[in-house]
Write an enzyme that holds these catalytic residues in place. Structure first.
Site, PDB file in Angstrom:
ATOM      1  N   TYR A  19       0.756  -1.649   0.687  1.00 23.33           N
ATOM      2  CA  TYR A  19      -0.172   0.354  -0.226  1.00 23.33           C
ATOM      3  C   TYR A  19       1.017   1.170  -0.207  1.00 23.33           C
ATOM      4  CZ  TYR A  19      -3.204   3.184   1.971  1.00 23.33           C
ATOM      5  OH  TYR A  19      -4.466   4.287   1.879  1.00 23.33           O
ATOM      6  N   HIS A  41      -9.996  -0.220  10.418  1.00 20.20           N
ATOM      7  CA  HIS A  41      -8.570   0.725  11.480  1.00 20.20           C
ATOM      8  C   HIS A  41      -8.538   0.306  12.621  1.00 20.20           C
ATOM      9  CE1 HIS A  41      -7.880   2.341   7.216  1.00 20.20           C
ATOM     10  NE2 HIS A  41      -6.613   2.278   7.722  1.00 20.20           N
ATOM     11  N   LYS A  79       1.077   4.321  -2.071  1.00 14.04           N
ATOM     12  CA  LYS A  79       1.281   5.780  -2.394  1.00 14.04           C
ATOM     13  C   LYS A  79       2.467   6.130  -2.847  1.00 14.04           C
ATOM     14  CE  LYS A  79      -3.175   5.681  -0.897  1.00 14.04           C
ATOM     15  NZ  LYS A  79      -4.117   6.139  -1.580  1.00 14.04           N
TER      16      LYS A  79
HETATM   17  O1  GFB Z   1      -5.372   1.103  12.037  1.00 13.16           O
HETATM   18  P1  GFB Z   1      -4.372  -0.076  12.037  1.00 13.16           P
HETATM   19  O2  GFB Z   1      -5.211  -1.286  11.658  1.00 13.16           O
HETATM   20  O3  GFB Z   1      -3.233  -0.228  10.931  1.00 13.16           O
HETATM   21  O4  GFB Z   1      -4.105   0.032  13.774  1.00 13.16           O
HETATM   22  P2  GFB Z   1      -1.550   1.238  11.293  1.00 13.16           P
HETATM   23  C1  GFB Z   1      -3.000  -1.224  13.924  1.00 13.16           C
HETATM   24  C2  GFB Z   1      -2.218  -0.869  15.520  1.00 13.16           C
HETATM   25  O5  GFB Z   1      -3.056  -1.275  15.926  1.00 13.16           O
HETATM   26  C3  GFB Z   1      -1.070  -2.010  15.632  1.00 13.16           C
HETATM   27  C4  GFB Z   1      -3.429  -1.797  16.839  1.00 13.16           C
HETATM   28  O6  GFB Z   1      -0.734  -1.931  16.401  1.00 13.16           O
HETATM   29  C5  GFB Z   1      -2.647  -3.103  16.168  1.00 13.16           C
HETATM   30  O7  GFB Z   1      -1.880  -3.802  17.141  1.00 13.16           O
HETATM   31  N1  GFB Z   1      -5.066  -2.851  17.057  1.00 13.16           N
HETATM   32  C6  GFB Z   1      -4.758  -3.216  18.599  1.00 13.16           C
HETATM   33  C7  GFB Z   1      -5.992  -2.935  15.857  1.00 13.16           C
HETATM   34  N2  GFB Z   1      -6.631  -3.642  18.486  1.00 13.16           N
HETATM   35  C8  GFB Z   1      -6.547  -4.012  16.871  1.00 13.16           C
HETATM   36  C9  GFB Z   1      -7.988  -4.055  16.087  1.00 13.16           C
HETATM   37  O8  GFB Z   1      -8.866  -5.050  16.422  1.00 13.16           O
HETATM   38  N3  GFB Z   1      -7.867  -3.556  14.605  1.00 13.16           N
HETATM   39  C10 GFB Z   1      -7.184  -3.249  13.786  1.00 13.16           C
HETATM   40  N4  GFB Z   1      -6.480  -3.073  13.076  1.00 13.16           N
HETATM   41  N5  GFB Z   1      -5.950  -2.730  14.504  1.00 13.16           N
HETATM   42  C11 GFB Z   1      -2.231   1.684   8.275  1.00 13.16           C
HETATM   43  C12 GFB Z   1      -2.462   0.969   7.549  1.00 13.16           C
HETATM   44  O9  GFB Z   1      -1.636   1.165   9.991  1.00 13.16           O
HETATM   45  O10 GFB Z   1      -2.284   2.655   9.141  1.00 13.16           O
HETATM   46  C13 GFB Z   1      -2.600   1.577   6.120  1.00 13.16           C
HETATM   47  O11 GFB Z   1      -2.124  -0.781   7.291  1.00 13.16           O
HETATM   48  C14 GFB Z   1      -3.061   3.239   6.644  1.00 13.16           C
HETATM   49  O12 GFB Z   1      -2.091   1.328   5.125  1.00 13.16           O
HETATM   50  C15 GFB Z   1      -2.828   3.855   7.971  1.00 13.16           C
HETATM   51  O13 GFB Z   1      -2.048   3.077   6.558  1.00 13.16           O
HETATM   52  C16 GFB Z   1      -2.807   4.979   8.296  1.00 13.16           C
HETATM   53  O14 GFB Z   1      -1.789   2.210  11.835  1.00 13.16           O
HETATM   54  O15 GFB Z   1      -0.772  -0.123  11.947  1.00 13.16           O
END
Ligand code: GFB
Length: 321
Positions: free
Chosen positions: A136, A179, A140
């Site tokens: 991704y 997210h 970008k």
């Molecule tokens: O928003 P997220 O999934 O992506 O956040 P990133 C991930 C962080 O939140 C990790 C924790 O540290 C996960 O372990 N987390 C805790 C969880 N519980 C959960 C949950 O139930 N769901 C999710 N999703 N996370 C993203 C990129 O990275 O940032 C995207 O993957 C994009 O492509 C976005 O760039 C802005 O912040 O790690």
């Protein structure tokens, strides 16, 4: 005065719909949108025919294949292919049909996994990327370079903004592919209704994240798009043209989960499942370039979560299951 015709690509998504909400308050603006069924952004001929048939003055490129850490880790081919194809189709068709102004929306994951914090725009391409979302991020970064290349070769004014982690109305609340904020909002809400004793949060809770309310992101996008060219050029470089958009404030996933429990009204315990990935340890952005250009965020995390939870309660029957 003739209306400025603005195409918002991705108008049904969280950022695109916030941009439409704000642009609709502006005078002399006609907002052009197309649903996925009306215009397949993965189809180059269809995108070019659309631009050829519509007189478009400006484009907000908010269409993207997005998702959280699990979705990125599970569908890497979809994330790199769909995002590359959509941005190539839209940026090339805009140029081919003489659209002079376009804003491309990227992501803070374009920066190296272990970049010095806070991350300035100059950190781009200085180190290896976070594995869980590298495809991704590559797409970008290509979007930024597409804009810069059309500016250099054809004199276009295509600008790029790099948002930090966003949340708000119209987010994707899918339990696995979303997210972190929508995922936890839904999980804490369901735990409250079920009187569960604890909620399990992925990872160790130690990674730090910066969170920006999506209506602030929409306001920042319009602010950057409206900058006169002289001001924009004076604060960017032709091959370092992107602008970070964030709050400049971060917190641990644990702290965010505790704020979420308070906002939702969940009284049980918060546990952490360290078998799930943490992702990049920290990705706080330096937002001074945008501050110098006259914009700062206005909605703090607790207020933004409170607003989003009210929206969630009013709309939860419409979510993708
Ligand atoms: O928003 P997220 O999934 O992506 O956040 P990133 C991930 C962080 O939140 C990790 C924790 O540290 C996960 O372990 N987390 C805790 C969880 N519980 C959960 C949950 O139930 N769901 C999710 N999703 N996370 C993203 C990129 O990275 O940032 C995207 O993957 C994009 O492509 C976005 O760039 C802005 O912040 O790690």
């Amino acid at each position: 005065m003739v209306n400025k015709r603005i195409f918002v690509a991705g108008h049904r998504g969280m950022v695109g719909s916030a941009i439409v909400r704000q642009l609709s308050q502006c005078d002399n603006v006609e907002i052009i949108t197309r649903t996925r069924n009306e215009l397949d952004l993965l189809n180059q001929q269809a995108v070019n025919d659309f631009f050829a048939n519509e007189r478009i003055d400006e484009v907000y490129l908010a269409a993207a294949k997005v998702g959280g850490i699990h979705a990125n880790n599970t569908y890497p081919a979809d994330f790199i292919y769909e995002n590359l194809i959509m941005e190539c189709n839209i940026i090339h068709a805009a140029h081919s049909n003489d659209v002079q102004h376009l804003l491309f929306l990227g992501s803070s994951c374009i920066y190296p996994k272990l970049a010095e914090q806070p991350m300035t725009e100059a950190a781009l391409l200085t180190g290896t990327l976070e594995e869980t979302n590298e495809p991704y991020a590559i797409a970008k970064i290509a979007g930024i370079k597409l804009c810069e290349s059309y500016n250099r070769q054809y004199g276009r004014d295509y600008r790029s903004v790099m948002p930090t982690n966003l949340y708000g109305e119209n987010d994707n609340f899918h339990p696995d592919n979303s997210h972190v904020i929508p995922a936890l909002m839904r999980r804490f809400h369901e735990a409250k209704l079920n009187n569960d004793k604890e909620v399990v949060v992925w990872g160790t809770g130690t990674p730090m994240r910066e969170f920006l309310f999506v209506d602030d992101m929409a306001a920042a996008s319009i602010h950057v798009m409206e900058l006169d060219n002289e001001t924009y050029q004076a604060n960017t470089q032709p091959m370092l043209s992107h602008i970070n958009v964030g709050t400049g404030v971060d917190c641990t996933i644990r702290e965010m989960a505790e704020t979420m429990a308070k906002v939702v009204g969940f009284k049980g315990d918060v546990a952490f499942d360290s078998t799930k990935p943490d992702g990049t340890p920290r990705k706080l952005m330096d937002v001074s370039r945008l501050a110098d250009l006259g914009w700062r965020y206005s909605v703090n995390l607790e207020d933004g979560l409170t607003h989003t939870y009210q929206w969630f309660l009013a709309n939860q029957n419409n979510f993708r299951k």
